[in-house]
Structure formats: structure tokens, C-alpha cells
Design a protein around this motif. Structure first.
Motif, PDB file in Angstrom:
ATOM      1  N   SER A   1       9.873   1.842   1.375  1.00 12.84           N
ATOM      2  CA  SER A   1      10.500   1.579   2.500  1.00 12.84           C
ATOM      3  C   SER A   1      12.091   1.959   2.616  1.00 12.84           C
ATOM      4  CB  SER A   1      10.618   0.179   2.790  1.00 12.84           C
ATOM      5  OG  SER A   1      11.399  -0.565   1.768  1.00 12.84           O
ATOM      6  N   GLY A   2      12.630   2.075   1.298  1.00 11.78           N
ATOM      7  CA  GLY A   2      14.075   2.725   1.285  1.00 11.78           C
ATOM      8  C   GLY A   2      14.101   4.431   0.843  1.00 11.78           C
ATOM      9  N   SER A   3      12.731   4.700   0.937  1.00 12.65           N
ATOM     10  CA  SER A   3      12.941   6.390   0.590  1.00 12.65           C
ATOM     11  C   SER A   3      12.792   7.251   1.790  1.00 12.65           C
ATOM     12  CB  SER A   3      11.725   6.567  -0.407  1.00 12.65           C
ATOM     13  OG  SER A   3      10.487   6.380   0.348  1.00 12.65           O
ATOM     14  N   ASP A   4      12.946   8.381   1.658  1.00  9.77           N
ATOM     15  CA  ASP A   4      12.707   9.462   2.619  1.00  9.77           C
ATOM     16  C   ASP A   4      11.397  10.170   2.840  1.00  9.77           C
ATOM     17  OD1 ASP A   4      13.041  10.863   0.628  1.00  9.77           O
ATOM     18  OD2 ASP A   4      14.733  12.069   1.333  1.00  9.77           O
ATOM     19  N   TYR A   5      10.703   9.522   2.101  1.00  7.99           N
ATOM     20  CA  TYR A   5       8.965   9.947   2.080  1.00  7.99           C
ATOM     21  C   TYR A   5       8.669  10.226   3.525  1.00  7.99           C
ATOM     22  CZ  TYR A   5       4.050  10.278   0.987  1.00  7.99           C
ATOM     23  OH  TYR A   5       2.802  10.508   0.893  1.00  7.99           O
ATOM     24  N   PRO A   6       8.076  11.210   3.946  1.00 10.58           N
ATOM     25  CA  PRO A   6       7.814  11.405   5.255  1.00 10.58           C
ATOM     26  C   PRO A   6       6.625  10.474   5.866  1.00 10.58           C
ATOM     27  CG  PRO A   6       7.255  13.183   4.051  1.00 10.58           C
ATOM     28  CD  PRO A   6       8.003  12.567   3.137  1.00 10.58           C
ATOM     29  N   HIS A   7       5.489  10.101   4.796  1.00  9.51           N
ATOM     30  CA  HIS A   7       4.376   9.332   5.138  1.00  9.51           C
ATOM     31  C   HIS A   7       4.598   8.001   4.487  1.00  9.51           C
ATOM     32  CE1 HIS A   7       2.648  13.171   6.391  1.00  9.51           C
ATOM     33  NE2 HIS A   7       3.014  13.549   5.099  1.00  9.51           N
ATOM     34  N   ARG A   8       5.900   7.371   4.565  1.00 13.41           N
ATOM     35  CA  ARG A   8       6.029   5.946   3.883  1.00 13.41           C
ATOM     36  C   ARG A   8       5.442   4.941   5.019  1.00 13.41           C
ATOM     37  NH1 ARG A   8      10.626   7.893   6.292  1.00 13.41           N
ATOM     38  NH2 ARG A   8      11.857   6.432   7.636  1.00 13.41           N
ATOM     39  N   GLU A   9       5.398   5.026   6.067  1.00 19.92           N
ATOM     40  CA  GLU A   9       4.571   4.034   6.879  1.00 19.92           C
ATOM     41  C   GLU A   9       3.154   4.077   6.754  1.00 19.92           C
ATOM     42  OE1 GLU A   9       5.511   4.594  11.020  1.00 19.92           O
ATOM     43  OE2 GLU A   9       7.661   4.454  10.848  1.00 19.92           O
ATOM     44  N   ASP A  10       2.708   5.117   6.531  1.00 25.72           N
ATOM     45  CA  ASP A  10       1.147   5.057   6.212  1.00 25.72           C
ATOM     46  C   ASP A  10       0.892   4.511   4.714  1.00 25.72           C
ATOM     47  OD1 ASP A  10       0.208   6.101   8.335  1.00 25.72           O
ATOM     48  OD2 ASP A  10       0.236   8.308   7.647  1.00 25.72           O
ATOM     49  N   MET A  11       1.887   4.676   3.988  1.00 28.86           N
ATOM     50  CA  MET A  11       1.667   4.091   2.727  1.00 28.86           C
ATOM     51  C   MET A  11       1.921   2.492   2.640  1.00 28.86           C
ATOM     52  SD  MET A  11       3.748   5.467  -0.869  1.00 28.86           S
ATOM     53  CE  MET A  11       3.185   4.739  -2.471  1.00 28.86           C
ATOM     54  N   LEU A  12       2.959   2.024   3.493  1.00 27.64           N
ATOM     55  CA  LEU A  12       2.933   0.747   3.644  1.00 27.64           C
ATOM     56  C   LEU A  12       1.942   0.048   4.392  1.00 27.64           C
ATOM     57  CD1 LEU A  12       6.798   0.607   4.894  1.00 27.64           C
ATOM     58  CD2 LEU A  12       5.862   0.055   2.401  1.00 27.64           C
ATOM     59  N   ARG A  13       1.207   0.747   5.254  1.00 29.66           N
ATOM     60  CA  ARG A  13       0.107   0.148   5.898  1.00 29.66           C
ATOM     61  C   ARG A  13      -1.175   0.128   4.883  1.00 29.66           C
ATOM     62  NH1 ARG A  13       1.592   4.015   9.984  1.00 29.66           N
ATOM     63  NH2 ARG A  13       2.441   3.153  11.703  1.00 29.66           N
ATOM     64  N   ASN A  14      -1.192   0.888   3.863  1.00 33.93           N
ATOM     65  CA  ASN A  14      -2.133   1.110   3.023  1.00 33.93           C
ATOM     66  C   ASN A  14      -1.993  -0.249   2.051  1.00 33.93           C
ATOM     67  OD1 ASN A  14      -3.584   2.862   4.061  1.00 33.93           O
ATOM     68  ND2 ASN A  14      -2.530   4.330   2.734  1.00 33.93           N
ATOM     69  N   CYS A  15      -0.754  -0.486   1.743  1.00 34.49           N
ATOM     70  CA  CYS A  15      -0.437  -1.603   0.690  1.00 34.49           C
ATOM     71  C   CYS A  15      -0.730  -2.900   1.472  1.00 34.49           C
ATOM     72  CB  CYS A  15       1.317  -1.196   0.057  1.00 34.49           C
ATOM     73  SG  CYS A  15       1.457  -0.144  -1.026  1.00 34.49           S
ATOM     74  N   ILE A  16      -0.199  -2.999   2.681  1.00 33.22           N
ATOM     75  CA  ILE A  16      -0.579  -4.300   3.264  1.00 33.22           C
ATOM     76  C   ILE A  16      -2.004  -4.658   3.369  1.00 33.22           C
ATOM     77  CG2 ILE A  16      -0.331  -5.665   5.551  1.00 33.22           C
ATOM     78  CD1 ILE A  16       2.227  -3.747   5.915  1.00 33.22           C
ATOM     79  N   ALA A  17      -2.871  -3.596   3.570  1.00 29.80           N
ATOM     80  CA  ALA A  17      -4.173  -3.652   3.734  1.00 29.80           C
ATOM     81  C   ALA A  17      -4.753  -4.238   2.264  1.00 29.80           C
ATOM     82  CB  ALA A  17      -4.944  -2.675   4.255  1.00 29.80           C
ATOM     83  N   LEU A  18      -4.177  -3.624   1.330  1.00 24.76           N
ATOM     84  CA  LEU A  18      -4.874  -3.844  -0.299  1.00 24.76           C
ATOM     85  C   LEU A  18      -4.417  -5.326  -0.580  1.00 24.76           C
ATOM     86  CD1 LEU A  18      -6.080  -2.691  -2.536  1.00 24.76           C
ATOM     87  CD2 LEU A  18      -3.705  -1.863  -3.340  1.00 24.76           C
ATOM     88  N   ILE A  19      -2.965  -5.651  -0.114  1.00 26.57           N
ATOM     89  CA  ILE A  19      -2.699  -7.137  -0.372  1.00 26.57           C
ATOM     90  C   ILE A  19      -3.695  -8.082   0.094  1.00 26.57           C
ATOM     91  CG2 ILE A  19      -1.025  -8.854  -0.194  1.00 26.57           C
ATOM     92  CD1 ILE A  19       1.022  -6.527  -0.423  1.00 26.57           C
TER      93      ILE A  19
END
Length: 275
Positions: free
Chosen positions: A124-142
Motif C-alpha cells: 500500500s505504501g509502494s508505487d507498484y502500478p498493480h498494488r490495488e489488485d495485489m491488495l484485493r488478492n491478499c484480502i481474498a486469501l485472508i
């Protein structure tokens, strides 16, 4: 990023803080001792556990130890894009009213979940362009991991009648969205419509929903229709009349008056501001 926030929870030994009535879902991972209040219950939780809250679950939290460590993830339903992930929220027992929102974890499970929250913090604190998709995947995994860990006996517990009918109402309400066809308007728009669909008296439905969520049935319906109106005004190219009809309003003027009463702005002025 809009619609999501991940952070480490500061430990506060002041009196408990109440939460609820907002439009976000919450997942908290805690290691330590905490006093939780939810659904009229008060539970002391210790060691490591996950706590899940949805917009319909008012709750209170009080840290009982300065050694507590906690991570929190808050996100809106809008942030969880796509029908598959929205379905995960709607059908997961972790977010259903009447289900236990506390899942104990230990050992390797706890270490894995801590690593996921830490990964979300870093992302969330990075400038990775696909960070929102990555966060969505992490939430689903949790959520999936918590469903796997949930004690079997919790799944077998009988919900009381009020909680059950409230869950059925909220599920039926959500099944009508998102609206994606102007030729297929909302069928259920008031408490009587939902009571008839659920084969219960409207007074019983209203009492149950108010008892479990603290809000009237009509308020849930109005808030969800307003949220869908906002989404259509922001993200579709439908004209105001089409939006009004798709949401079950017979005339655009009815929709204009309704939207202004709820948001304080007309649909036209709201759309111009968001352009």
C-alpha cells in the motif's frame, strides 16, 4: 488509494471504542488480550485471532494489554471489484449476521497471516502500478484462510430467528445489485416487497432487522439504492432517466427528489462534479 486502508493498530488502554454504521468491512489480526463487544455479547479474546466486522455489525474494542500487536485492513465493497470477490463477501459465513466474527489462529497459521498483513502494508505504501489488485488478492486469501480455520461447530450453530431473517433480507437486497441492464429494473424497493418475497409479515421483518442491525429496513434499502445511484452516475454513461427507471422509479422527477433528499445534490449536479 481509494476504498482501502491497511495499518498497524496503536494499542490504547483507554475505555473501549465503539465502531459501526459505516460503509466499510474490517479484518483485524490481533496478538494479545482484547475485550470485544458485538451483537449484544462481550468476549475476552487472547493469544492470536482474526476479527471480522461488516457495516451491519456495530462493535466495540478495548485493548487489555500494552503488549498487544494488531494489524487492520478496512475496505469498501466498491474496492472489492468483480462479482466473484463480492460473492466471497456476501456468502462467507465470516460476514454473515449471526456468525461468530472471531477466528483463533496459532503457530504457522499466525505467522502466515502476519506476513500477509505486512505484505499489504508494504504494498500500500509502494508505487507498484498493480498494488490495488495485489491488495484485493491478499484480502481474498485472508478470508479463505479464515474460512478454512473456522471451527466446524460454529458452522452448525443455529442462528436465532431474528438474525436469520435479517441475513436473508440483506442477502436478498444485495442480490439485486449491481444493476447492469436498463431493461430490468429493481423488483424489490420497500419493506413490504421484501416481506412478501420472504413470506413473513412486514412488521416482523422490520422488528428483526432493527433488533439485529440497529437500523430500520427502509434505511438499508434507501442506502443501498443511493449507493447504486452514485455508482451509476459515476461509472456509467446512462442518462438520468435510464438510471431512474433501472432503480425502480416511475418518473425521473421522483428519482431526482429522492437522490437530492439522500445526498443533498441533484443527480445532474452530482455527475457534473465527478466529471
Amino acid at each position: 488509494m481509494k476504498g482501502v486502508k491497511i495499518y498497524e493498530v496503536p494499542v490504547n488502554l483507554q475505555p473501549s471504542h465503539s465502531h459501526g454504521g459505516r460503509d466499510y468491512y474490517k479484518i483485524v489480526l490481533v496478538t494479545g488480550k482484547v475485550l470485544l463487544g458485538y451483537s449484544g455479547r462481550t468476549v475476552t479474546c487472547k493469544d492470536t485471532f482474526l476479527f471480522f466486522a461488516n457495516p451491519h455489525l456495530p462493535h466495540s474494542v478495548e485493548h487489555l494489554s500494552r503488549k498487544n500487536k494488531a494489524f487492520a485492513c478496512l475496505f469498501t465493497e466498491t474496492f472489492i471489484a468483480g462479482r466473484e470477490r463480492k460473492g466471497l463477501l456476501q456468502h462467507s459465513p465470516l460476514f454473515r449476521i449471526g456468525a461468530s466474527p472471531v477466528i483463533p489462529v496459532s503457530g504457522a497459521q499466525a505467522a502466515f497471516l502476519v506476513s500477509l498483513f505486512q505484505q499489504m502494508l508494504d504494498t500500500s505504501g509502494s508505487d507498484y502500478p498493480h498494488r490495488e489488485d495485489m491488495l484485493r488478492n491478499c484480502i481474498a486469501l485472508i478470508i479463505h484462510e479464515a474460512m478454512r480455520l473456522q471451527p466446524a461447530e460454529d458452522n452448525r450453530k443455529e442462528k436465532d430467528a431474528a438474525a436469520r431473517i435479517t441475513y436473508l433480507f440483506l442477502e436478498l437486497l444485495e442480490q439485486q445489485f449491481p444493476v447492469d441492464n436498463t431493461g430490468d429494473p429493481l423488483r424489490l424497493r420497500n419493506p413490504h416487497d421484501f416481506a412478501n418475497a420472504l413470506s413473513v409479515h412486514v412488521n416482523y421483518l422490520n422488528r428483526s432487522v432493527k433488533k439485529v442491525t440497529g437500523k430500520p429496513t427502509s434505511a438499508h434499502i434507501a442506502e443501498r439504492i443511493a449507493a447504486e445511484a452514485v455508482s451509476l452516475l459515476q461509472h456509467s454513461d446512462w442518462n438520468i432517466a435510464d438510471i431512474a427507471y433501472s432503480l425502480g422509479f416511475e418518473y425521473p422527477t421522483y428519482f431526482n427528489n429522492y437522490f437530492k433528499r439522500v445526498t443533498g445534490k441533484t443527480p445532474t449536479s452530482f455527475r457534473k462534479e465527478k466529471v
